[in-house]
Design an enzyme around this catalytic site. Structure first.
Site, PDB file in Angstrom:
ATOM      1  N   ARG A  73      53.526  26.625  35.564  1.00  0.00           N
ATOM      2  CA  ARG A  73      52.397  27.325  34.938  1.00  0.00           C
ATOM      3  C   ARG A  73      52.168  26.863  33.494  1.00  0.00           C
ATOM      4  O   ARG A  73      51.049  26.912  33.005  1.00  0.00           O
ATOM      5  CB  ARG A  73      52.645  28.834  34.954  1.00  0.00           C
ATOM      6  CG  ARG A  73      52.707  29.457  36.341  1.00  0.00           C
ATOM      7  CD  ARG A  73      51.308  29.859  36.797  1.00  0.00           C
ATOM      8  NE  ARG A  73      51.346  30.545  38.065  1.00  0.00           N
ATOM      9  CZ  ARG A  73      51.428  31.872  38.206  1.00  0.00           C
ATOM     10  NH1 ARG A  73      51.484  32.633  37.145  1.00  0.00           N
ATOM     11  NH2 ARG A  73      51.438  32.424  39.388  1.00  0.00           N
TER      12      ARG A  73
ATOM     13  N   ASP B 167      40.900  43.455  32.577  1.00  0.00           N
ATOM     14  CA  ASP B 167      42.067  42.628  32.905  1.00  0.00           C
ATOM     15  C   ASP B 167      42.722  42.189  31.596  1.00  0.00           C
ATOM     16  O   ASP B 167      42.058  42.102  30.554  1.00  0.00           O
ATOM     17  CB  ASP B 167      41.650  41.396  33.721  1.00  0.00           C
ATOM     18  CG  ASP B 167      42.828  40.772  34.453  1.00  0.00           C
ATOM     19  OD1 ASP B 167      43.005  41.049  35.658  1.00  0.00           O
ATOM     20  OD2 ASP B 167      43.599  40.008  33.815  1.00  0.00           O
TER      21      ASP B 167
HETATM   22  C1  LIG Z   1      46.841  39.675  41.712  1.00  0.00           C
HETATM   23  S1  LIG Z   1      45.577  40.093  40.576  1.00  0.00           S
HETATM   24  C2  LIG Z   1      44.849  41.498  41.379  1.00  0.00           C
HETATM   25  C3  LIG Z   1      43.324  41.445  41.349  1.00  0.00           C
HETATM   26  C4  LIG Z   1      42.632  42.560  42.143  1.00  0.00           C
HETATM   27  N1  LIG Z   1      42.977  43.870  41.647  1.00  0.00           N
HETATM   28  C5  LIG Z   1      42.954  42.444  43.612  1.00  0.00           C
HETATM   29  O1  LIG Z   1      43.709  43.261  44.140  1.00  0.00           O
HETATM   30  O2  LIG Z   1      42.450  41.516  44.248  1.00  0.00           O
HETATM   31  C6  LIG Z   1      46.560  40.833  39.268  1.00  0.00           C
HETATM   32  C7  LIG Z   1      45.818  40.905  37.935  1.00  0.00           C
HETATM   33  O3  LIG Z   1      46.563  41.763  37.078  1.00  0.00           O
HETATM   34  C8  LIG Z   1      46.360  41.310  35.759  1.00  0.00           C
HETATM   35  N2  LIG Z   1      47.411  41.898  34.904  1.00  0.00           N
HETATM   36  C9  LIG Z   1      48.729  41.626  34.868  1.00  0.00           C
HETATM   37  N3  LIG Z   1      49.351  42.374  33.933  1.00  0.00           N
HETATM   38  C10 LIG Z   1      48.405  43.154  33.378  1.00  0.00           C
HETATM   39  C11 LIG Z   1      48.413  44.140  32.348  1.00  0.00           C
HETATM   40  N4  LIG Z   1      49.537  44.470  31.705  1.00  0.00           N
HETATM   41  N5  LIG Z   1      47.247  44.739  32.033  1.00  0.00           N
HETATM   42  C12 LIG Z   1      46.094  44.407  32.668  1.00  0.00           C
HETATM   43  N6  LIG Z   1      46.015  43.490  33.653  1.00  0.00           N
HETATM   44  C13 LIG Z   1      47.154  42.871  33.999  1.00  0.00           C
HETATM   45  C14 LIG Z   1      46.433  39.801  35.883  1.00  0.00           C
HETATM   46  O4  LIG Z   1      45.820  39.146  34.789  1.00  0.00           O
HETATM   47  C15 LIG Z   1      45.727  39.562  37.210  1.00  0.00           C
HETATM   48  O5  LIG Z   1      44.380  39.197  37.042  1.00  0.00           O
END
Ligand SMILES: C[S@@+](CC[C@H](N)C(=O)[O-])C[C@H]1O[C@@H](n2cnc3c(N)ncnc32)[C@H](O)[C@@H]1O
Length: 295
Positions: free
Chosen positions: A35, A144
């Site tokens: 990454r 996000d």
């Molecule tokens: C796997 S994606 C899920 C997207 C969508 N909710 C779905 O289920 O398809 C996880 C997202 O969580 C975000 N994320 C991770 N840690 C976070 C935090 N502390 N606060 C806000 N977003 C976060 C990441 O940037 C990523 O875009």
């Protein structure tokens, strides 16, 4: 490229946890190296060790932010897992429409929205199946951690392989406009959605008394204590009669007992319990983290 030393791995793990609460488990060195390779290259550095040396030399720079963002997993798709969207259509929205008939307003939050597919899926569902909502104030908030991914969501521009995942072709042509090989969200959908950067552990740019929260596929990256904190923060932002959707492998059970699960067809939603156990016991824990506010 030279591989990651244990001390440098510990530094990156600590940085990512501090800024996002994401837990990088031992054995994920290869993931970190993969990454961060692009950042090493873009910065003109020779190795990941040099990148960590630069990070150690200062704090809270754009480079630190880029490293944290690079460690997020942004996997998503339109109508991901289908069943929660079915339940939203058949049970959750009809119930809310009845209860909010006098206010004529609904607010929905896609927390950890990644590149926006979840928020736009909800917007399509509202437009497609609920003509009775014409004239209501409808708002879908998407937040996000990653600034780059929020900008993508806001742009609403998707590649062929992204619209080919989960999006019925009739909806594609109705709600998206083709621009070259990309598909761009049309105005009637876009105007329902508002995207901003928001750390689930920091300041969240969403209003209180939300009607529905989609918090899916993000708790899995957190440890138990962070999951509990996030669930309590969400409960504080949700209307007492609101609805929470989690990812297929996520639950409130055994983490925060102030929710109850409601089975709806092939999915489940969670609702705030009338009297959270901790409140009843007079021992409510603050949902706000004691440590410094994460940006
Ligand atoms: C796997 S994606 C899920 C997207 C969508 N909710 C779905 O289920 O398809 C996880 C997202 O969580 C975000 N994320 C991770 N840690 C976070 C935090 N502390 N606060 C806000 N977003 C976060 C990441 O940037 C990523 O875009």
């Amino acid at each position: 490229m030279a591989s990651l030393s244990a001390a440098d791995m510990a530094y990156v793990t600590d940085l990512v946890y501090r800024e996002s609460a994401i837990v990088l488990e031992a054995g994920k060195e290869y993931l970190v190296e993969t990454r961060l390779a692009r950042i090493v290259r873009d910065e003109g550095l020779a190795s990941i060790g040099d990148l960590v040396t630069r990070l150690r030399g200062s704090s809270a720079t754009a480079l630190h932010g880029a490293v944290v963002e690079a460690m997020t997993t942004n996997e998503t798709s339109f109508f991901r897992d289908a069943h929660p969207f079915d339940a939203l259509r058949t049970d959750v929205l009809p119930a809310l429409i009845e209860r909010r008939a006098s206010q004529r307003a609904l607010s929905i939050w896609s927390a950890a929205c990644s590149s926006g597919q979840e928020a736009y899926s909800i917007a399509m569902l509202l437009r497609e199946h609920f003509p009775a909502l014409a004239g209501w104030r409808l708002r879908i908030y998407g937040t996000d951690l990653s600034q780059a991914i929020v900008e993508r969501a806001r742009e609403g521009r998707y590649r062929g392989h992204e619209v080919n995942r989960g999006l019925p072709s009739a909806m594609l042509v109705k709600y998206f406009e083709q621009q070259g090989s990309d598909w761009v969200v049309r105005a009637p959908l876009r105007e329902l959605c508002e995207f901003s950067r928001g750390n689930l552990l920091g300041t969240l740019p969403v209003p209180r008394a939300l009607d529905v929260v989609f918090l899916r596929n993000v708790l899995i990256y957190f440890d138990l204590e962070t999951r509990r904190t996030v669930l309590r923060r969400v409960r504080d932002l949700l209307a007492p009669d609101g609805w929470l959707a989690l990812g297929g492998v996520e639950t409130t059970l055994g983490i925060d007992e102030s929710w109850h699960r409601v089975a709806l067809g092939r999915s489940s939603f969670y609702r705030p319990s009338a009297e959270p156990a901790a409140v009843a016991a007079g021992a409510r824990v603050s949902p706000w983290p004691a440590q410094r506010d994460r940006a």
